[in-house]
Design a protein around this motif. Structure first.
Motif, PDB file in Angstrom:
ATOM      1  N   TYR A 168      14.854  21.322 -44.920  1.00  0.00           N
ATOM      2  CA  TYR A 168      15.212  20.504 -43.769  1.00  0.00           C
ATOM      3  C   TYR A 168      16.608  20.876 -43.264  1.00  0.00           C
ATOM      4  CZ  TYR A 168      11.327  17.168 -44.201  1.00  0.00           C
ATOM      5  OH  TYR A 168      10.086  16.575 -44.218  1.00  0.00           O
ATOM      6  N   LEU A 169      17.573  20.889 -44.177  1.00  0.00           N
ATOM      7  CA  LEU A 169      18.956  21.158 -43.805  1.00  0.00           C
ATOM      8  C   LEU A 169      19.149  22.624 -43.437  1.00  0.00           C
ATOM      9  CD1 LEU A 169      21.502  19.573 -43.421  1.00  0.00           C
ATOM     10  CD2 LEU A 169      22.128  20.020 -45.795  1.00  0.00           C
ATOM     11  N   TRP A 170      18.475  23.526 -44.151  1.00  0.00           N
ATOM     12  CA  TRP A 170      18.602  24.941 -43.835  1.00  0.00           C
ATOM     13  C   TRP A 170      18.038  25.232 -42.439  1.00  0.00           C
ATOM     14  CZ3 TRP A 170      21.351  28.901 -44.492  1.00  0.00           C
ATOM     15  CH2 TRP A 170      20.892  30.195 -44.237  1.00  0.00           C
ATOM     16  N   ALA A 171      16.935  24.590 -42.088  1.00  0.00           N
ATOM     17  CA  ALA A 171      16.384  24.770 -40.747  1.00  0.00           C
ATOM     18  C   ALA A 171      17.345  24.239 -39.693  1.00  0.00           C
ATOM     19  CB  ALA A 171      15.027  24.083 -40.628  1.00  0.00           C
ATOM     20  N   GLU A 172      18.074  23.173 -40.017  1.00  0.00           N
ATOM     21  CA  GLU A 172      19.093  22.669 -39.090  1.00  0.00           C
ATOM     22  C   GLU A 172      20.193  23.697 -38.878  1.00  0.00           C
ATOM     23  OE1 GLU A 172      20.666  18.638 -38.776  1.00  0.00           O
ATOM     24  OE2 GLU A 172      19.429  18.113 -40.495  1.00  0.00           O
ATOM     25  N   VAL A 173      20.596  24.371 -39.962  1.00  0.00           N
ATOM     26  CA  VAL A 173      21.608  25.433 -39.845  1.00  0.00           C
ATOM     27  C   VAL A 173      21.111  26.527 -38.908  1.00  0.00           C
ATOM     28  CG1 VAL A 173      22.819  27.267 -41.086  1.00  0.00           C
ATOM     29  CG2 VAL A 173      22.648  24.993 -42.107  1.00  0.00           C
ATOM     30  N   LEU A 174      19.880  26.987 -39.135  1.00  0.00           N
ATOM     31  CA  LEU A 174      19.309  28.043 -38.307  1.00  0.00           C
ATOM     32  C   LEU A 174      19.199  27.601 -36.844  1.00  0.00           C
ATOM     33  CD1 LEU A 174      16.401  29.263 -40.630  1.00  0.00           C
ATOM     34  CD2 LEU A 174      18.672  30.293 -40.366  1.00  0.00           C
ATOM     35  N   ALA A 175      18.715  26.369 -36.645  1.00  0.00           N
ATOM     36  CA  ALA A 175      18.494  25.877 -35.287  1.00  0.00           C
ATOM     37  C   ALA A 175      19.807  25.703 -34.529  1.00  0.00           C
ATOM     38  CB  ALA A 175      17.732  24.554 -35.335  1.00  0.00           C
ATOM     39  N   ALA A 176      20.797  25.124 -35.187  1.00  0.00           N
ATOM     40  CA  ALA A 176      22.083  24.910 -34.523  1.00  0.00           C
ATOM     41  C   ALA A 176      22.753  26.236 -34.188  1.00  0.00           C
ATOM     42  CB  ALA A 176      23.000  24.060 -35.418  1.00  0.00           C
ATOM     43  N   ASP A 177      22.655  27.200 -35.095  1.00  0.00           N
ATOM     44  CA  ASP A 177      23.267  28.500 -34.850  1.00  0.00           C
ATOM     45  C   ASP A 177      22.527  29.245 -33.742  1.00  0.00           C
ATOM     46  OD1 ASP A 177      25.008  30.584 -35.108  1.00  0.00           O
ATOM     47  OD2 ASP A 177      24.226  31.323 -37.009  1.00  0.00           O
ATOM     48  N   ALA A 178      21.199  29.153 -33.735  1.00  0.00           N
ATOM     49  CA  ALA A 178      20.431  29.788 -32.656  1.00  0.00           C
ATOM     50  C   ALA A 178      20.782  29.171 -31.306  1.00  0.00           C
ATOM     51  CB  ALA A 178      18.935  29.662 -32.937  1.00  0.00           C
ATOM     52  N   PHE A 179      20.879  27.837 -31.274  1.00  0.00           N
ATOM     53  CA  PHE A 179      21.189  27.177 -30.007  1.00  0.00           C
ATOM     54  C   PHE A 179      22.615  27.473 -29.554  1.00  0.00           C
ATOM     55  CE2 PHE A 179      22.171  23.719 -27.095  1.00  0.00           C
ATOM     56  CZ  PHE A 179      21.053  23.746 -26.283  1.00  0.00           C
ATOM     57  N   ALA A 180      23.502  27.789 -30.510  1.00  0.00           N
ATOM     58  CA  ALA A 180      24.886  28.108 -30.140  1.00  0.00           C
ATOM     59  C   ALA A 180      24.936  29.309 -29.205  1.00  0.00           C
ATOM     60  CB  ALA A 180      25.709  28.373 -31.399  1.00  0.00           C
ATOM     61  N   ARG A 181      23.988  30.219 -29.349  1.00  0.00           N
ATOM     62  CA  ARG A 181      23.952  31.357 -28.416  1.00  0.00           C
ATOM     63  C   ARG A 181      23.664  30.866 -26.999  1.00  0.00           C
ATOM     64  NH1 ARG A 181      20.203  36.923 -28.541  1.00  0.00           N
ATOM     65  NH2 ARG A 181      20.697  37.487 -26.375  1.00  0.00           N
ATOM     66  N   PHE A 182      22.793  29.873 -26.862  1.00  0.00           N
ATOM     67  CA  PHE A 182      22.519  29.301 -25.539  1.00  0.00           C
ATOM     68  C   PHE A 182      23.762  28.594 -25.003  1.00  0.00           C
ATOM     69  CE2 PHE A 182      18.303  30.135 -26.969  1.00  0.00           C
ATOM     70  CZ  PHE A 182      17.522  30.242 -25.839  1.00  0.00           C
ATOM     71  N   ALA A 183      24.487  27.910 -25.888  1.00  0.00           N
ATOM     72  CA  ALA A 183      25.713  27.242 -25.458  1.00  0.00           C
ATOM     73  C   ALA A 183      26.741  28.262 -24.965  1.00  0.00           C
ATOM     74  CB  ALA A 183      26.289  26.428 -26.615  1.00  0.00           C
ATOM     75  N   GLU A 184      26.740  29.433 -25.591  1.00  0.00           N
ATOM     76  CA  GLU A 184      27.689  30.478 -25.213  1.00  0.00           C
ATOM     77  C   GLU A 184      27.278  31.186 -23.930  1.00  0.00           C
ATOM     78  OE1 GLU A 184      27.385  32.911 -28.647  1.00  0.00           O
ATOM     79  OE2 GLU A 184      28.360  31.461 -29.977  1.00  0.00           O
ATOM     80  N   LEU A 236      27.979  22.061 -38.147  1.00  0.00           N
ATOM     81  CA  LEU A 236      29.087  21.124 -38.341  1.00  0.00           C
ATOM     82  C   LEU A 236      29.635  20.657 -36.992  1.00  0.00           C
ATOM     83  CD1 LEU A 236      30.961  22.838 -41.307  1.00  0.00           C
ATOM     84  CD2 LEU A 236      29.392  20.899 -41.399  1.00  0.00           C
ATOM     85  N   ARG A 237      29.669  21.540 -36.030  1.00  0.00           N
ATOM     86  CA  ARG A 237      30.124  21.140 -34.691  1.00  0.00           C
ATOM     87  C   ARG A 237      29.162  20.139 -34.067  1.00  0.00           C
ATOM     88  NH1 ARG A 237      31.636  27.296 -32.862  1.00  0.00           N
ATOM     89  NH2 ARG A 237      33.824  27.302 -33.574  1.00  0.00           N
ATOM     90  N   SER A 238      27.857  20.347 -34.256  1.00  0.00           N
ATOM     91  CA  SER A 238      26.882  19.421 -33.686  1.00  0.00           C
ATOM     92  C   SER A 238      26.980  18.045 -34.319  1.00  0.00           C
ATOM     93  CB  SER A 238      25.461  19.978 -33.846  1.00  0.00           C
ATOM     94  OG  SER A 238      25.016  19.895 -35.195  1.00  0.00           O
ATOM     95  N   TYR A 239      27.470  17.991 -35.563  1.00  0.00           N
ATOM     96  CA  TYR A 239      27.677  16.717 -36.254  1.00  0.00           C
ATOM     97  C   TYR A 239      29.023  16.087 -35.887  1.00  0.00           C
ATOM     98  CZ  TYR A 239      23.712  16.825 -39.514  1.00  0.00           C
ATOM     99  OH  TYR A 239      22.452  16.796 -40.074  1.00  0.00           O
TER     100      TYR A 239
END
Length: 278
Positions: free
Chosen positions: A212-228, A271-274
């Protein structure tokens, strides 16, 4: 050309199973020269419309819809012709939630909410003050939530990895050790949390709750590219489809992530999303 199909069952009704889920109706399959398009079910339990009022979704409902739609897109946008490794099938247990948790991020973006969030009577967009209150509520006690997930994951892993026949399961003793290492608030001694931890004893997540938490890491990092690069950047979206959604389990999930992100996963975006890092 027909690419895929989806059956929607969005509203609650008497006798219907609760919750929300996506399931496979039909997988993509190539039988030359024809290709069978994939079809998915998407089931939710939103409050149905009334006689004179539309169906109104809470923000939690919107997150649920985006989450399950992530699974749906993973299934429908596959380019793999073998059902056993196409779409969601065969994807590692700790990565299969990447597309679904990734999609949840759009429910928190102002650009996305401006497209869908309207007052049902005045049709005014979501007020800036209310949007900020939603963000503040999202970050409330976020650190405690993160530590709680770490506690569950560590306990699950250690329970399975450190089992010793001579010593027995050490169910409560091991839980106390884990809590001493990560917990801020310790429940009373009479609490019997493990006896109700159905995820790892009856829910298919034995030694896998960390996913659960590892998928959150992957998802948040993937979405960070969209934020950038832009929340609705077409090239970034195409790369996500090509490197994550289209390949299914035809290669390891970590290789797919690296192909999209250009590097290994970074926990900082989570961590930023939190609200725990800047």
């Amino acid at each position: 050309r027909l690419r895929a199909g989806i059956y929607l069952d969005l509203y609650a009704r008497r006798g219907k199973r609760g919750g929300a889920w996506m399931d496979v109706c039909r997988s993509r399959f190539r039988d030359a020269p024809d290709t069978q398009p994939p079809v998915a079910f998407l089931t939710c339990n939103f409050a149905p419309p009334g006689r004179a009022a539309p169906a109104l979704l809470t923000h939690d409902d919107v997150q649920t819809l985006f989450h399950e739609m992530g699974h749906v897109l993973h299934h429908l946008l596959t380019e793999v012709d073998l059902p056993g490794v196409g779409g969601i099938d065969g994807v590692e247990w700790d990565a299969v939630e990447l597309p679904s948790q990734f999609m949840e991020n759009f429910a928190w973006q102002r650009e996305a909410l401006d497209l869908i969030a309207r007052h049902c009577q005045t049709h005014q967009p979501l007020p800036a003050e209310l949007y900020q209150r939603m963000l503040d509520a999202r970050h409330f006690h976020a650190g405690l939530h993160l530590l709680r997930q770490l506690e569950f994951a560590l306990y699950d892993l250690r329970l399975h990895a450190e089992y010793d026949v001579a010593r027995g399961p050490r169910t409560l003793e091991l839980l106390a050790e884990v809590r001493r290492s990560v917990a801020v608030l310790t429940p009373p001694a009479w609490q019997r949390f493990p006896q109700a931890f159905t995820h790892i004893f009856a829910g298919g997540y034995a030694a896998g709750y960390y996913g659960y938490l590892w998928a959150e890491v992957l998802a948040a990092d993937a979405f960070a590219r969209f934020a950038e690069e832009g929340v609705f950047n077409a090239a970034t979206g195409a790369a996500f489809r090509r490197e994550i959604l289209a390949v299914g389990a035809s290669r390891p999930a970590l290789e797919s992530f690296r192909a999209f992100r250009g590097r290994d996963p970074d926990p900082l975006p989570l961590l930023r999303s939190y609200g725990l890092a800047t």
